[in-house]
Scaffold this active site. Structure first.
Site, mmCIF file in Angstrom:
data_model
loop_
_atom_site.group_PDB
_atom_site.id
_atom_site.type_symbol
_atom_site.label_atom_id
_atom_site.label_comp_id
_atom_site.label_asym_id
_atom_site.label_seq_id
_atom_site.Cartn_x
_atom_site.Cartn_y
_atom_site.Cartn_z
ATOM 1 N N PHE A 1 -16.981 -12.737 67.222
ATOM 2 C CA PHE A 1 -16.210 -12.749 68.473
ATOM 3 C C PHE A 1 -14.745 -12.407 68.263
ATOM 4 C CE2 PHE A 1 -15.054 -17.050 67.073
ATOM 5 C CZ PHE A 1 -13.721 -17.121 67.460
ATOM 6 N N SER B 1 -19.589 -15.897 60.266
ATOM 7 C CA SER B 1 -19.375 -17.093 59.453
ATOM 8 C C SER B 1 -20.241 -17.042 58.187
ATOM 9 C CB SER B 1 -19.708 -18.337 60.272
ATOM 10 O OG SER B 1 -21.043 -18.243 60.728
ATOM 11 N N CYS C 1 -10.006 -13.866 60.362
ATOM 12 C CA CYS C 1 -10.544 -14.154 59.028
ATOM 13 C C CYS C 1 -9.475 -13.986 57.967
ATOM 14 C CB CYS C 1 -11.716 -13.234 58.721
ATOM 15 S SG CYS C 1 -11.210 -11.524 58.664
ATOM 16 N N GLU D 1 -21.840 -12.242 71.568
ATOM 17 C CA GLU D 1 -22.181 -12.521 72.975
ATOM 18 C C GLU D 1 -21.012 -13.176 73.721
ATOM 19 O OE1 GLU D 1 -23.176 -13.865 70.237
ATOM 20 O OE2 GLU D 1 -23.774 -15.956 70.415
ATOM 21 N N LYS E 1 -24.907 -4.917 67.581
ATOM 22 C CA LYS E 1 -25.138 -6.186 68.289
ATOM 23 C C LYS E 1 -23.804 -6.943 68.230
ATOM 24 C CE LYS E 1 -25.740 -10.132 68.232
ATOM 25 N NZ LYS E 1 -24.821 -11.107 68.883
ATOM 26 N N GLU F 1 -13.408 -24.070 56.756
ATOM 27 C CA GLU F 1 -12.770 -23.061 57.603
ATOM 28 C C GLU F 1 -12.678 -23.656 59.010
ATOM 29 O OE1 GLU F 1 -15.025 -19.512 58.810
ATOM 30 O OE2 GLU F 1 -13.171 -18.371 58.631
HETATM 31 P P1 NAD Z 1 -20.851 -16.243 63.890
HETATM 32 O O1 NAD Z 1 -21.361 -16.265 62.495
HETATM 33 O O2 NAD Z 1 -21.119 -17.414 64.760
HETATM 34 O O3 NAD Z 1 -21.447 -14.970 64.686
HETATM 35 C C1 NAD Z 1 -21.403 -13.676 64.140
HETATM 36 C C2 NAD Z 1 -22.563 -12.867 64.710
HETATM 37 O O4 NAD Z 1 -23.798 -13.493 64.311
HETATM 38 C C3 NAD Z 1 -22.582 -12.813 66.232
HETATM 39 O O5 NAD Z 1 -22.950 -11.522 66.634
HETATM 40 C C4 NAD Z 1 -23.634 -13.849 66.605
HETATM 41 O O6 NAD Z 1 -24.315 -13.542 67.804
HETATM 42 C C5 NAD Z 1 -24.599 -13.810 65.437
HETATM 43 N N1 NAD Z 1 -25.237 -15.112 65.187
HETATM 44 C C6 NAD Z 1 -24.715 -16.336 65.434
HETATM 45 N N2 NAD Z 1 -25.592 -17.295 65.076
HETATM 46 C C7 NAD Z 1 -26.674 -16.661 64.567
HETATM 47 C C8 NAD Z 1 -27.909 -17.107 64.000
HETATM 48 N N3 NAD Z 1 -28.204 -18.397 63.893
HETATM 49 N N4 NAD Z 1 -28.789 -16.180 63.573
HETATM 50 C C9 NAD Z 1 -28.503 -14.864 63.668
HETATM 51 N N5 NAD Z 1 -27.351 -14.397 64.195
HETATM 52 C C10 NAD Z 1 -26.451 -15.271 64.627
HETATM 53 O O7 NAD Z 1 -19.277 -15.935 63.794
HETATM 54 P P2 NAD Z 1 -18.219 -15.952 64.960
HETATM 55 O O8 NAD Z 1 -17.958 -17.367 65.356
HETATM 56 O O9 NAD Z 1 -18.577 -14.973 66.015
HETATM 57 O O10 NAD Z 1 -16.941 -15.363 64.201
HETATM 58 C C11 NAD Z 1 -16.079 -16.132 63.422
HETATM 59 C C12 NAD Z 1 -16.450 -16.084 61.956
HETATM 60 O O11 NAD Z 1 -16.438 -14.744 61.482
HETATM 61 C C13 NAD Z 1 -15.465 -16.825 61.070
HETATM 62 O O12 NAD Z 1 -16.185 -17.530 60.099
HETATM 63 C C14 NAD Z 1 -14.646 -15.717 60.444
HETATM 64 O O13 NAD Z 1 -14.045 -16.031 59.208
HETATM 65 C C15 NAD Z 1 -15.675 -14.661 60.283
HETATM 66 N N6 NAD Z 1 -15.068 -13.347 60.149
HETATM 67 C C16 NAD Z 1 -15.036 -12.803 58.900
HETATM 68 C C17 NAD Z 1 -14.439 -11.578 58.700
HETATM 69 C C18 NAD Z 1 -14.390 -10.962 57.335
HETATM 70 O O14 NAD Z 1 -13.997 -9.823 57.234
HETATM 71 N N7 NAD Z 1 -14.787 -11.650 56.278
HETATM 72 C C19 NAD Z 1 -13.877 -10.892 59.794
HETATM 73 C C20 NAD Z 1 -13.940 -11.478 61.061
HETATM 74 C C21 NAD Z 1 -14.540 -12.716 61.221
#
Ligand code: NAD
Length: 497
Positions: A150, A227, A282, A177, A174, A382
């Site tokens: 997000f 994450s 991040c 959401e 994808k 985090e």
């Molecule tokens: P998230 O892991 O909750 O979601 C990421 C994606 O995974 C979304 O598209 C979501 O719909 C999907 N998803 C969520 N739960 C899922 C599941 N159980 N099974 C399959 N898919 C699932 O992350 P977020 O809250 O959207 O974003 C924040 C996180 O992203 C933080 O941890 C941040 O550090 C990380 N991030 C990392 C970088 C990097 O370059 N390392 C860059 C941006 C964000």
């Protein structure tokens, strides 16, 4: 009626029956403003089928043709970046200038991908044996999947799809959401730029859509950002299903401030990198390691800057917006409660709300803790919110040890005026991206972005030459032409002669 954000398949908005939806909020008002369609397996399959059908022609489109489309897309994006930024602010909450910055950083990857003819060049060795030449070429994978978080609804998908498309792949994205609209505007821009239908597809949804991508036999690779627990799941499930996977995970970025540093610069940058985008980056700094004896002075300098920060609706020229959802705000707030209960010194308490915005918005103000110890959850986890923790360390070595011992290894920064110390730091620190007097060292598009340890699963970082490598496969051709002589039958292993 609440607006519905739906999928983009084969060059148009999807018009099938809606089965499940999610809420999209305006975080500054706390109100549901849209619904987002959650794809079933059947819808996901439709998108992959469209991408698969578009692949042969796009793979065979000349480099000149592909570059022309990329250039056109870059011009359209550049002319409309304010509209993309406005959508990001509406759904994510980050302030407009920050949203615009995100689009610009994504656009840089498009500009990098415009140079694809040069990046796709292979090698050629003439005369490796008598009359024999060898050359290498790189070819696209096929249908590639991109799953994004997000916090950067435009930039993170743009770390991947410009290069995937430039190298001849077709794409199913994808997005998160939570803020699904920016990518829809981008999909329309691709169409306007002349990208053939089916090359770029968007499927909205949750785990069902993600698992569909992970399990679909026609999806050749997965680029994931999110994450750490989900990144690990994606890596394991994707590789088990035979896919190439790059899964970028979470972070806990430390900023090490040495006693010889410019403390005003360090305090300014701790504020910028700690509270920009409400800490939902991040590459945000969430831990400041103050090397003795500067702790008191540095904490005072950070604290004295904090009252000037204006938190409020990102459309009104504030410095920091709300958090993305009420659930996330409550989670971040619970970390502040836990830090206080564990005995950290709460220097500035962001739970005392005073904002330029709607009372129902998902607010939490910048928060500063001092005297944080490494057993506290505000240090280990985090948080992904506007919470900055200062840990006092006795020496440079002790600071480096903490950074290297932390499970995450995305970004880090050192603040010092000692070139030798900075050089030693870059050499011995176990982190993927390093800033020297720069707090958020996000690499330019022509370098590659990625962390170490629990911040990345897989071998390839995003964009730059590693991105080109990820989205292509190598072939090596050995050829012999027009030499009528031959040595007759020889079952030995070919060697040079
Ligand atoms: P998230 O892991 O909750 O979601 C990421 C994606 O995974 C979304 O598209 C979501 O719909 C999907 N998803 C969520 N739960 C899922 C599941 N159980 N099974 C399959 N898919 C699932 O992350 P977020 O809250 O959207 O974003 C924040 C996180 O992203 C933080 O941890 C941040 O550090 C990380 N991030 C990392 C970088 C990097 O370059 N390392 C860059 C941006 C964000």
């Amino acid at each position: 009626m609440t607006a519905l954000v739906t999928h983009w398949i084969n060059g148009q908005s999807w018009s099938g029956a809606v089965e499940r939806t999610g809420d999209v909020y305006d975080p500054a008002t706390g109100q549901v403003t849209k619904k987002v369609d959650f794809a079933s397996r059947a819808v996901l399959d439709e998108a992959v089928t469209a991408a698969k059908a578009a692949f042969p022609a796009w793979r065979d489109a000349s480099l000149t043709k592909r570059t022309q489309v990329l250039f056109a897309f870059r011009e359209i994006l550049n002319a409309n970046k304010e509209s993309v930024a406005a959508l990001i602010t509406e759904e994510h909450g980050k302030v407009l200038s920050d949203a615009l910055g995100e689009v610009t950083r994504g656009q840089e990857v498009v500009e990098f991908a415009c140079g694809i003819p040069h990046l796709m060049k292979g090698g050629f060795s003439e005369g490796v044996s008598s009359g024999v030449d060898v050359y290498s070429i790189r070819q696209p994978l096929g249908v590639v999947g991109i799953i994004s978080p997000f916090n950067f609804p435009a930039m993170v998908p743009m770390w991947f799809f410009p290069i995937a498309i430039a190298t001849g792949n077709t794409v199913v994205v994808k997005p998160s959401e939570k803020d699904p609209s920016a990518i829809m505007l981008i999909a329309e821009m691709w169409k306007q730029a002349g990208l053939p239908d089916g090359v770029f597809n968007v499927v909205h949804g949750d785990k069902e859509a993600v698992d569909g991508l992970l399990e679909h036999r026609d999806v050749k690779s997965i680029s994931f950002v999110g994450s750490t627990p989900i990144a690990q799941y994606i890596y394991e499930a994707g590789t088990k299903n035979g896919k190439r996977v790059q899964a970028l995970g979470g972070a806990k970025n430390h900023m090490l401030v040495l006693p010889d540093a410019d403390l005003d610069l360090a305090a300014d940058q701790a504020i910028n990198a700690g509270f920009g985008s409400a800490g939902e980056r991040c590459m945000a700094i969430s831990v400041v390691l103050a090397v003795d004896p500067i702790g008191d002075e540095l904490v005072a300098k950070i604290a004295e800057r904090m009252p000037a920060l204006r938190t409020g609706d990102g459309r009104r020229g504030t410095d920091m917006g709300p958090l993305v959802t009420g659930v996330h705000r409550d989670k971040v707030r619970s970390y502040v409660d836990a830090g206080e209960a564990a005995g950290a010194t709460l220097v500035v308490d962001g739970r005392d709300i005073d904002v330029d915005g709607d009372a129902e918005g998902f607010w939490l103000l910048p928060t500063l803790f001092d005297q944080v110890t490494t057993d506290m959850t505000i240090y280990t986890d985090e948080i992904f919110g506007p919470v900055l923790s200062v840990v006092r360390v006795p020496s440079y070595e002790a600071g480096v040890q903490l950074i290297n011992d932390h499970p995450y290894g995305n970004g880090t920064a050192i603040f010092t005026n000692d070139g030798g110390a900075a050089r030693r730091f870059q050499n011995e620190i176990e982190v993927g991206m390093i800033g020297i007097n720069v707090p958020i060292p996000v690499p330019m598009a022509y370098y590659s972005f990625g962390g170490w340890k629990a911040s990345l699963f897989g071998d390839s970082h995003a964009h730059g030459t590693e991105g080109v490598h990820f989205f292509t496969r190598g072939k090596v051709v050995t050829s012999r032409w027009l030499d009528p002589s031959h040595g007759g039958i020889n079952l030995g292993f070919p060697t040079q002669s």
